[in-house]
Structures are given as C-alpha cells and as structure tokens.
Design an enzyme around this catalytic site. Structure first.
Site, short mmCIF file in Angstrom:
data_model
loop_
_atom_site.label_atom_id
_atom_site.label_comp_id
_atom_site.label_asym_id
_atom_site.label_seq_id
_atom_site.Cartn_x
_atom_site.Cartn_y
_atom_site.Cartn_z
N PRO A 1 85.44 -9.01 -32.55
CA PRO A 1 86.73 -9.54 -32.09
C PRO A 1 87.74 -9.72 -33.21
O PRO A 1 87.42 -10.23 -34.27
CB PRO A 1 86.36 -10.87 -31.45
N GLU A 2 88.94 -9.25 -32.95
CA GLU A 2 90.06 -9.51 -33.84
C GLU A 2 91.06 -10.37 -33.07
O GLU A 2 90.79 -10.83 -31.97
CB GLU A 2 90.71 -8.20 -34.30
N ARG B 1 101.01 -9.10 -55.74
CA ARG B 1 99.59 -8.81 -55.44
C ARG B 1 99.23 -7.42 -55.94
O ARG B 1 99.89 -6.45 -55.59
CB ARG B 1 99.33 -8.86 -53.94
N ARG C 1 74.09 -12.13 -32.31
CA ARG C 1 73.87 -11.92 -33.75
C ARG C 1 74.05 -13.17 -34.58
O ARG C 1 73.80 -13.17 -35.78
CB ARG C 1 74.76 -10.79 -34.26
N HIS D 1 70.53 -15.69 -25.72
CA HIS D 1 71.39 -15.93 -26.88
C HIS D 1 72.51 -16.93 -26.58
O HIS D 1 73.53 -16.92 -27.25
CB HIS D 1 71.99 -14.64 -27.42
#
Ligand SMILES: [Zn+2]
Length: 288
Positions: free
Chosen positions: A18-19, A169, A134, A115
C-alpha cells in the site's frame, strides 16, 4: 459514463504494497462505515510484531471510546477516539499497514481470517479487524500530541515548500521522493510514475533540479495520486468489506513494472535500474 472511466483504469495487483492512495482509500472506507460507532471490547493476537504499544495497555484504553473519525496521515491510518459524551480526542489509534496489512469491517458471524491480529468489537455489532499475513504492519496508541507523521503531505504541500524540501540535497530525486521524512506516503510506484510524467530522470540530483522541473514534479505527483485515489474509491468495498484476500487496485502504469515494454509516449523500451535499493523504471528518451 464518468464511472466507467475509473473502472477501466483499475486492475487488481497480486503483490500488494500500500502507498498513499491505497491507505487513503482504506481510511476513507473505514471512516464511512464506522465513524460514530463505539468500541465495546478488543481482542489481540499473541504475536508481538504488530504491537508498538503493549496490547494490554492498548486494549484498556480503546475499550469504551467512540470513533471520531478515521483518516490518512502519510502512510498511516489514524483514528481519533473520543469519550462517548465529548468531542475532545482522548487517544489516537494509529495503524500502519506495512506490506500486507488490511483493515476489514466485518459482521461477527464472518469467520476471522487467518493472520488477524486485532479485532475491535463495536457497539453496532460489527467488528473492525486488522489482518496482516507478513506482519510488517504496526498498531500503536497515541495519547500525546496529535500524530502528524514524519514528513510533508504531497497532496497539499505548497509550491515553495516543495522546492525547499529538495534544496541542497545531493541524493537522486527518486531516492528523495522515497524519503518519508521529506514527503510522506510516496512509495516506489508513484515515485516512478510521477517522474515519468514530469519527464525527469530518476537519477538526477534532487538539489540541482530547476524550480520549473520541481513544479512539474509536484503537479505530476498530485495528478497520479489523485487518479489512484479516485480509482480506489470505486473498488473500496473489494477490500474493506472482503475477506482480506483481495489485491489492491492500481491505475494503469506508464513505467512501473514495464521494463522492456514500449514507452506509451515514444515507443522506446522502458529501462529498469536499481536506485536506492529499489527497482526504478524510466523511459530513456522521454526523461532527461
Ligand atoms: Zn518515452
């Protein structure tokens, strides 16, 4: 017709990660379903990985509180919890989905999926479940200052602040986009896709990019993230109300996962390199 447009762009991905758009979609979906409901009791699994706050302490605080709202902060889902008779936020329940975490709103008769690490029983009779095969996801209770996350929000950051983020940066712009203490919520897919749309090579030094390029990048990021959020909204029920096995939606990618395939703009084969430890995809012709 407006609905079909987003439907056509949506496919299910089998290896979810997921983003920002997925997190926002799930947060909004959960919010619509259980805002105003109250937590009656709490069950947690015996695994220790998901719990940043000790489960016993978390359970004691959560039980009896009312869900003010669920919303996204970076890649976190935050629940503002109040006492039943007040609007003042007593605590925040913070959920980080990790790689495979899900929040499901279930009827109690639906068997708990494998899970499952948390199940909040609600006054309405439903259960809010956190499922994570996971176990990279994290659950945390915050009773201090409101949670704001480590970085800035890519959808709302001002043009000046966006430019300032990258000033000086030395790292590659792709690596800078992934740095959650700069922008929060941008992951590998949307970093690659936004750089393609802004026509910027992922290897370019962040601090050397002209302001106009960074303006293009900020707008490209917003465009791809918002397109994905719209796509997710049409399929949110597939995972918030499902059994936890569904993949995530995705918009049609231009570069991500398309190594060797022709660029959708110019036909040049898309290249893949490893940058900051992540597979990075770009068009060597369109992106300079
Ligand atoms: Zn191209």
């Amino acid at each position: 017709m407006g609905r079909r447009r987003s439907r056509e762009a949506v496919t299910l991905r089998l290896t979810p990660m997921p983003e920002l758009p997925e997190v926002e979609t799930i947060a909004n979906g959960v919010n619509r379903r259980i805002r105003g409901d109250s937590i009656v009791s709490v069950w947690f699994s015996n695994y220790k990985e998901p719990f940043r706050t000790p489960p016993a302490a978390m359970a004691e605080t959560l039980a009896g509180l009312r869900v003010g709202r669920f919303y996204r902060v970076g890649k976190h889902i935050v629940a503002d919890l109040t006492a039943k008779s007040s609007r003042a936020v007593r605590a925040q329940w913070i959920v980080h989905l990790g790689m495979t975490g899900r929040l499901l709103v279930s009827k109690p008769e639906v068997p708990m999926p494998r899970h499952t690490h948390a199940s909040l029983r609600l006054a309405s009779g439903r259960e809010l479940r956190f499922v994570d095969p996971r176990r990279f996801g994290r659950l945390e209770l915050n009773t201090g200052a409101p949670f704001t996350g480590p970085g800035r929000e890519p959808l709302t950051i001002s043009p000046d602040d966006f430019v300032a983020l990258f000033r000086g940066r030395k790292l590659a712009i792709k690596a800078a986009l992934l740095n959650q203490s700069l922008l929060q919520g941008v992951g590998n897919i949307y970093a690659d896709e936004s750089l393609f749309r802004a026509k910027i090579r992922p290897t370019r030094r962040a601090g050397r990019l002209p302001r106009e390029w960074l303006d293009l990048l900020r707008r490209a990021l917003r465009t791809v993230l918002q397109a994905a959020i719209r796509a997710g909204g049409s399929s949110v029920s597939d995972y918030v109300d499902a059994d936890g096995e569904a993949g995530f939606f995705q918009i049609q990618h231009c570069v991500y996962g398309r190594e060797g395939l022709p660029c959708r703009v110019c036909g040049t084969p898309i290249r893949r390199i490893v940058l900051a430890g992540r597979g990075t995809h770009f068009c060597p012709h369109c992106q300079t």
